[in-house]
Enzyme design. Sequence first.
Site, PDB file in Angstrom:
ATOM      1  N   ALA B 236       0.819  -1.215   0.000  1.00  0.00           N
ATOM      2  CA  ALA B 236       0.000   0.000   0.000  1.00  0.00           C
ATOM      3  C   ALA B 236       0.852   1.263   0.000  1.00  0.00           C
ATOM      4  O   ALA B 236       2.086   1.203   0.061  1.00  0.00           O
ATOM      5  CB  ALA B 236      -0.924  -0.022   1.216  1.00  0.00           C
ATOM      6  N   HIS B 237       0.189   2.401  -0.001  1.00  0.00           N
ATOM      7  CA  HIS B 237       0.896   3.681  -0.138  1.00  0.00           C
ATOM      8  C   HIS B 237       1.799   3.978   1.059  1.00  0.00           C
ATOM      9  O   HIS B 237       1.474   3.682   2.191  1.00  0.00           O
ATOM     10  CB  HIS B 237      -0.048   4.856  -0.378  1.00  0.00           C
ATOM     11  CG  HIS B 237      -1.230   4.961   0.526  1.00  0.00           C
ATOM     12  ND1 HIS B 237      -2.165   5.950   0.376  1.00  0.00           N
ATOM     13  CD2 HIS B 237      -1.645   4.194   1.562  1.00  0.00           C
ATOM     14  CE1 HIS B 237      -3.085   5.798   1.290  1.00  0.00           C
ATOM     15  NE2 HIS B 237      -2.813   4.758   2.020  1.00  0.00           N
ATOM     16  N   ASN B 238       2.947   4.559   0.741  1.00  0.00           N
ATOM     17  CA  ASN B 238       3.904   5.042   1.737  1.00  0.00           C
ATOM     18  C   ASN B 238       4.598   3.941   2.534  1.00  0.00           C
ATOM     19  O   ASN B 238       5.273   4.210   3.526  1.00  0.00           O
ATOM     20  CB  ASN B 238       3.234   6.037   2.715  1.00  0.00           C
ATOM     21  CG  ASN B 238       2.781   7.305   2.015  1.00  0.00           C
ATOM     22  OD1 ASN B 238       1.710   7.347   1.427  1.00  0.00           O
ATOM     23  ND2 ASN B 238       3.630   8.319   2.032  1.00  0.00           N
TER      24      ASN B 238
END
Lengths: 348, 348, 348
Positions: B236-238
């Site tokens: 997922a993001h980051n």
Amino acid sequence: MEKSLTELAGIVGGAVIGDGSTKIRGVSGIDDARPGDITFIANPKYLKKGETTGASAVICAPDTALATKPLIAIKNPYLAFAKVVRFFHPPACETGSIDERAVIGSRVQIGKDVTIYPFVYIGDDCVIGDGATIYPHCFLGNSVSIGAGTLIYPSVTIRERCIIGKRVIIHPGSVIGSDGFGFAKDGASYYKIPQVGMVQIDDDVEIGANNTIDRAAMGKTWIQRGVKTDNQVHIAHNVIVGEDTVVVAQVGISGSTRIGKRVTLAGQVGIVGHISIGDDAIVGAKTGVSGDVPPGQIVSGYPHMPHRDWLKASRTIPKLPEMRIALKKMEDKVQQIETLLNALQEGE
Amino acid sequence: MEKSLTELAGIVGGAVIGDGSTKIRGVSGIDDARPGDITFIANPKYLKKGETTGASAVICAPDTALATKPLIAIKNPYLAFAKVVRFFHPPACETGSIDERAVIGSRVQIGKDVTIYPFVYIGDDCVIGDGATIYPHCFLGNSVSIGAGTLIYPSVTIRERCIIGKRVIIHPGSVIGSDGFGFAKDGASYYKIPQVGMVQIDDDVEIGANNTIDRAAMGKTWIQRGVKTDNQVHIAHNVIVGEDTVVVAQVGISGSTRIGKRVTLAGQVGIVGHISIGDDAIVGAKTGVSGDVPPGQIVSGYPHMPHRDWLKASRTIPKLPEMRIALKKMEDKVQQIETLLNALQEGE
Amino acid sequence: MEKSLTELAGIVGGAVIGDGSTKIRGVSGIDDARPGDITFIANPKYLKKGETTGASAVICAPDTALATKPLIAIKNPYLAFAKVVRFFHPPACETGSIDERAVIGSRVQIGKDVTIYPFVYIGDDCVIGDGATIYPHCFLGNSVSIGAGTLIYPSVTIRERCIIGKRVIIHPGSVIGSDGFGFAKDGASYYKIPQVGMVQIDDDVEIGANNTIDRAAMGKTWIQRGVKTDNQVHIAHNVIVGEDTVVVAQVGISGSTRIGKRVTLAGQVGIVGHISIGDDAIVGAKTGVSGDVPPGQIVSGYPHMPHRDWLKASRTIPKLPEMRIALKKMEDKVQQIETLLNALQEGE
């Protein structure tokens, strides 16, 4: 299209009970059926619905008594229904031509009545069997073989040297023949083990959407005749999946594991590598299989155990906190009893 | 291709024991090997097979005694075997040319010996390093950068501004730089948080088939040097994944989590967001990681716990029903004892 | 782009506290913000960071007191922040033109300002609404309908007759309208149930990367208005997902299940077929839902149970081995006590 009930009974091999001249123009589920439709009952618990459905006729088991509807009586009503659906919804007619916007490599052998859509890429030395259909954005690496009557939906990647059988269906986005996940430790880092084998998919297999089936390190990853996989299934290198096995969505099978024939792997199952699952075994949803499963066994849980044990154990899990409290209470009580007993003994 | 055992030993840096003039023409696993093949033994339990294998020579550890076969003795036989496999199966030779049926945007910088297949779409302002290969149906958004020697298999999507390092391999169907899953509640509905960051993949990373690696909301999702992901991994993001970490198939890592270096995440693991997994940690298959994991720890279960605790606890789970019955029985017995004791006391 | 704090407050509908003439040139997370940036605090536990952040201004709740920074005070700071991000990062400007290297079938209706990239394949009789964008390597089967303002990222496959609403976003690699997984037993093998329904996706839905949403056997699989799915979600045939429901990554939903409105399904959840999950229910990560879930309930575990019960039960799991030992010890003690009591009784 319109057929009489008698004609449909002939197509599926069933017996008409009631008015064989009833006109059927379509098929539908029992709740949504309207006059002109035929529907089916495979499970006796829906018999009541058979009386009230809007359908003009019902396919059901031979011993079924439905007062209000003409019937096709047949041993396997669900199968007969599937055949009637197929009859009213024949597969899309393909062009049988090769679009000039496809790229076809050198020495590719293409059979009769093959349909190749635009933007298909076919490498050198491939063989495409009669009547095969390849949808847009598919990639076939060099020396891939596709059997007769096989249907490959859009954006499927089949890498070099993989062999796909006859009447196979591969749904969109699936990847066949990607590298197996193999690395040798080289200090703190990893050295890639070249994956020089391939994937063989036998006749009458159906592969769901966005599957990933890795090529063997050496030799082959092998999906045998009649296997059906649902969407997002992952099959690692050198796995063998036996004939007529069913693999439900989001299952993962680790490397070199052998799955027997007529096995059912329910959704989100995970299976470790280098084990064997026997013929006709059933693995319950979300099970983590950590070792061999004998033929015919039903297993569930993580780690897997006989399904009945898992059913009982899993019913106990919500009771754990109260069991723990009960255990604590008992320990206290038993200690009180011991103290009391000691006093009694000393008092004697 | 044919090499003497002595020549192969030179390639991998091992020592010949026995007849160095033995001719080797291929590599194979120990069960499938035939005369002319070389095979390997990394695990002493397969030593017996070393005597009976059809192979003409065996790669094994220095202290191995095999009476019947000439050997290459070397500290890391598996690594040496991988190198021999690579030697007999060199990577496919690419054309080093850019197909005219690819679409290349404006101001794209393309290095030397780059192969771009038909139906590739490359946006504006991209940079493609020397010797990179991009297979059909790949999409590179604007301002994507691809390092030298990187290999991108078919149907990979890399969205705008992502940076891919050198010698990276991305397997078919993977998606790099899709929007992170971020929404702000707006009454009963959701308002999309624009995901304006990107994904950075460092050198020597290998990404499996049908992965999804989301771009950061802001800043970057970062896959560091030497990471290997299996198929159907979701990041997922980051998220940050540290150097030389291995992520097995169907793992999901939630937003903003940091995975350390040399970590192993086994198959179907799920990890919550905003936590940290320390260097050299190992997470067992199907584990649900619900909080930080210290460096070097081995965890399993859901929620995760030290692996030893999980092994013991999971062995107890099938015993739960009988434990519950035993507990019930004991409660009854203790009550009987109490009644008896009361009677005894009163009787005194 | 540069705006004063007062101007930004006007855009999001908040109130300025402090110097409204503060110039803002960008947005950033609280840790990474630099002078000229605006950031936000949605959670009071980050209030301290608000004092020390490099940002020039902070969006926060109305009752927040930050001594050192000018503020935009607003009820929903996260939503306001999302709007400011959108303002500084407007969506990419599309060409509004149809590339000649796309293939467009017969009788396709295309609205105003539609962007169709190279290598898109659109079948016959499709309808594309105003302002829609279709990226490279997408496939639309015959009679697909795409609503106005909808954005379809690369390599998305949408099979025949599916209906996609307005302002929908579909991320790369997703498959809409693949065949449902339906087979009738035919002896030891399987006969395919033709999947003649379709998928309907309503307005304002966002579908993540590499999802698979199967078409209905008959009728429709239905994703209702405002649903958001993360990556690698699998939705089987005839499922209904209610309005504003959120489906996190790697969730699998089996056939004919109905998910209510405003439901949250956390990561890696699996749901059996033919059940119903009520409005506003929340299903915890990795849960295996094995039956109906009432509206508003929070469930976890496998099989699912009320979340509180699962929390307590799962905390007990690591204690199981010691519970088992305690139970054994108690059984021994109770037996000793019984023996002693018997002796006492006999002694009387």
